[in-house]
Scaffold this motif. Structure first.
Motif, mmCIF file in Angstrom:
data_model
loop_
_atom_site.group_PDB
_atom_site.id
_atom_site.type_symbol
_atom_site.label_atom_id
_atom_site.label_comp_id
_atom_site.label_asym_id
_atom_site.label_seq_id
_atom_site.Cartn_x
_atom_site.Cartn_y
_atom_site.Cartn_z
ATOM 1 N N MET A 200 0.833 -1.207 0.000
ATOM 2 C CA MET A 200 0.000 0.000 0.000
ATOM 3 C C MET A 200 0.868 1.258 0.000
ATOM 4 O O MET A 200 0.397 2.345 -0.316
ATOM 5 N N MET A 201 2.122 1.106 0.380
ATOM 6 C CA MET A 201 2.997 2.252 0.629
ATOM 7 C C MET A 201 4.048 2.476 -0.452
ATOM 8 O O MET A 201 4.590 3.576 -0.570
ATOM 9 N N VAL A 202 4.368 1.441 -1.200
ATOM 10 C CA VAL A 202 5.469 1.531 -2.168
ATOM 11 C C VAL A 202 5.053 0.917 -3.491
ATOM 12 O O VAL A 202 4.460 -0.165 -3.514
ATOM 13 N N ASP B 221 -9.249 -4.220 2.767
ATOM 14 C CA ASP B 221 -8.537 -5.282 3.495
ATOM 15 C C ASP B 221 -7.322 -4.731 4.245
ATOM 16 O O ASP B 221 -7.073 -5.107 5.393
ATOM 17 N N ALA B 222 -6.580 -3.860 3.579
ATOM 18 C CA ALA B 222 -5.349 -3.350 4.193
ATOM 19 C C ALA B 222 -5.651 -2.539 5.459
ATOM 20 O O ALA B 222 -4.998 -2.697 6.495
ATOM 21 N N TYR B 223 -6.659 -1.671 5.398
ATOM 22 C CA TYR B 223 -6.995 -0.874 6.586
ATOM 23 C C TYR B 223 -7.677 -1.719 7.660
ATOM 24 O O TYR B 223 -7.477 -1.489 8.857
ATOM 25 N N GLU B 224 -8.498 -2.693 7.226
ATOM 26 C CA GLU B 224 -9.130 -3.563 8.217
ATOM 27 C C GLU B 224 -8.064 -4.303 9.016
ATOM 28 O O GLU B 224 -8.167 -4.468 10.223
ATOM 29 N N TYR C 153 -11.450 4.342 1.946
ATOM 30 C CA TYR C 153 -11.753 3.567 3.154
ATOM 31 C C TYR C 153 -12.799 4.255 4.041
ATOM 32 O O TYR C 153 -13.711 3.601 4.560
ATOM 33 N N THR C 154 -12.677 5.578 4.202
ATOM 34 C CA THR C 154 -13.647 6.265 5.061
ATOM 35 C C THR C 154 -15.061 6.177 4.478
ATOM 36 O O THR C 154 -16.033 6.058 5.228
#
Lengths: 298, 298
Positions: free
Chosen positions: A187-189, A204-207, B96-97
């Motif tokens: 998600m970052m790179v 999924d990543a934030y969950e 996401y929000t």
């Protein structure tokens, strides 16, 4: 460079373990080490080598108490042995450019603000990194921005100065290591181009990141409960059409709880709260002769 | 922490020797090392652990050429083996929000911009530091701000993203070490309270810093000479009352040269130039759905 490059790998590995330390031991930090950390930070990159900042080293308990109050109230600020206040500083250039009959309005330019904040953080982050490598704990306090005018008065800042960030430093207390959960690397790179993620991937990543803290029950007692709902309602209404906002609020009532995203941007960093703090920061900057929006209006 | 605290001192000493490297050797940088540097940077502090940024790793020669052009034209940008573009990224939170029925307007808040720039630089500076400790050279390029909209298109950034800074990385060429002269320590650090300096102290400190570069002869040929004078005149007039500005310009004519302070804020970072670039940056941010002044106007 004097360092054997083979030394670098353990440094990188150590820095992957860094964390923001919010519990400090009573043991004082050697002043010579603090000075050495700052000297290292002062060699950090600075746009055009302008160095438009100043570091104030605070150890006096009364001043720390005041800085805690003005910086958001967190206890560790007062308990840290040393506070470093990193201050944007155009005051010296204002004097020198006048002496040299040179133009100068960097204190009134939006781009100069952004780049000088970068300069400040280049120095501060080098101090933070070196503090960690020296066995110390530290934590940034960003809450100096909205109370910048008051902090400027407390620290005797001249016109052209404004506090940007504070770093609390001390020997870490045992068990002070609470490493935060970070987003998955993908998600970052990305490589060569930004690789957009699907909605499902983002979800999924934030969950995953927020799983452990995703349910916040509404307060039990009537007063705090209504206040929480009011705040959520206000910030939902500042984001969505009224009907949609009301539906989400109803959902929260039904669940008797709100989720982490709602807590972050509806309570902790509420839209209205941050808007108010943004205004306070800008008003404070103007009081201190640093109006980053001034030349935009010319 | 896995590192022996005794290792810290040589690291600090090495970092005091750091410099911005603008000449690179042809030798490529190991991709595994680049990934390791980034992984270390991703563990840097981030306000509220929001991590509102994204790193794009660029090695493609055509893209580097374009980034050179858009980032101010400096040759070393193209010659660096790797460019890391650090991008402000609210796009994921925006998705996401919405999914979580949460409020969200961080992309339109002044305070969030300042703090997210801090977050970006915390990560970037950790990468820069670790690159240096690993024997690499690197140099920041801040000139991505005013061409942010074009760079966003080139790198396929979605709405809610905006480039903040670029870091050029490579093996340093021999003799690439040009350590800049920094201000005396007492101008940069004070204890407990800001200690104002006298005008004479400020003058001496900057004269010392700029001594070697304080005389810039006006161009010999008529066209460039008039253009230089016009630029100085414009920026002096944006700072001082007209009479005063004219007198300073006359002084420059008589000396047939201008000084370093006049070069910095009258030519290189001219008031009008930076004002224009500030507007370009804000326009670019608005195009990318990141308007940091939006909620101020509500």
């Amino acid at each position: 460079m004097n360092l054997d490059p083979k030394t670098a790998k353990p440094v990188l590995d150590a820095l992957k373990q860094r964390y923001s330390c919010r519990e400090f031991a009573a043991e004082p930090v050697d002043q010579a080490l603090i000075d050495d950390l700052i000297d290292t930070g002062l060699m950090a990159a600075s746009g055009g080598n302008l160095q438009p900042y100043h570091v104030i080293v605070v150890r006096d308990p009364e001043t720390k108490k005041e800085l805690r109050r003005l910086g958001g109230g967190q206890l560790f600020v007062e308990r840290a042995d040393v506070l470093l206040v990193f201050v944007l500083d155009w005051s010296r250039y204002a004097v020198y450019t006048k002496q040299k009959h040179a133009p100068f309005r960097a204190n009134e330019q939006f781009l100069h603000l952004v780049i000088s904040v970068e300069d400040v953080i280049c120095a501060a982050q080098t101090v933070e990194t070196c503090a960690y490598l020296s066995g110390l704990g530290s934590c940034y306090v960003g809450g100096v921005l909205e109370t910048g005018a008051e902090i400027s008065e407390l620290l005797n800042l001249p016109q052209g100065c404004f506090p940007i960030v504070m770093l609390a430093i001390g020997h870490p207390a045992p068990n002070s290591n609470h490493k935060p959960v970070k987003l998955r690397r993908e998600m970052m790179v990305t490589y060569e181009r930004y690789q957009p993620k699907t909605e499902a991937e983002i979800f999924d990543a934030y969950e995953e990141k927020y799983r452990a803290v995703d349910r916040h029950p509404l307060p039990r007692s009537e007063g705090p409960r209504e206040q929480t709902l009011k705040k959520l309602c206000e910030n939902l209404c500042l984001t969505y059409p009224e009907e949609e906002a009301k539906a989400y609020l109803e959902e929260i009532r039904e669940n008797d709880a709100f989720n982490e995203a709602q807590r972050r941007y509806g309570i902790h960093y509420g839209v209205a709260t941050i808007r108010e703090r943004s205004r306070q920061m800008l008003d404070g900057m103007r009081k201190m002769g640093c109006d980053p929006l001034k030349t935009l209006e010319d």
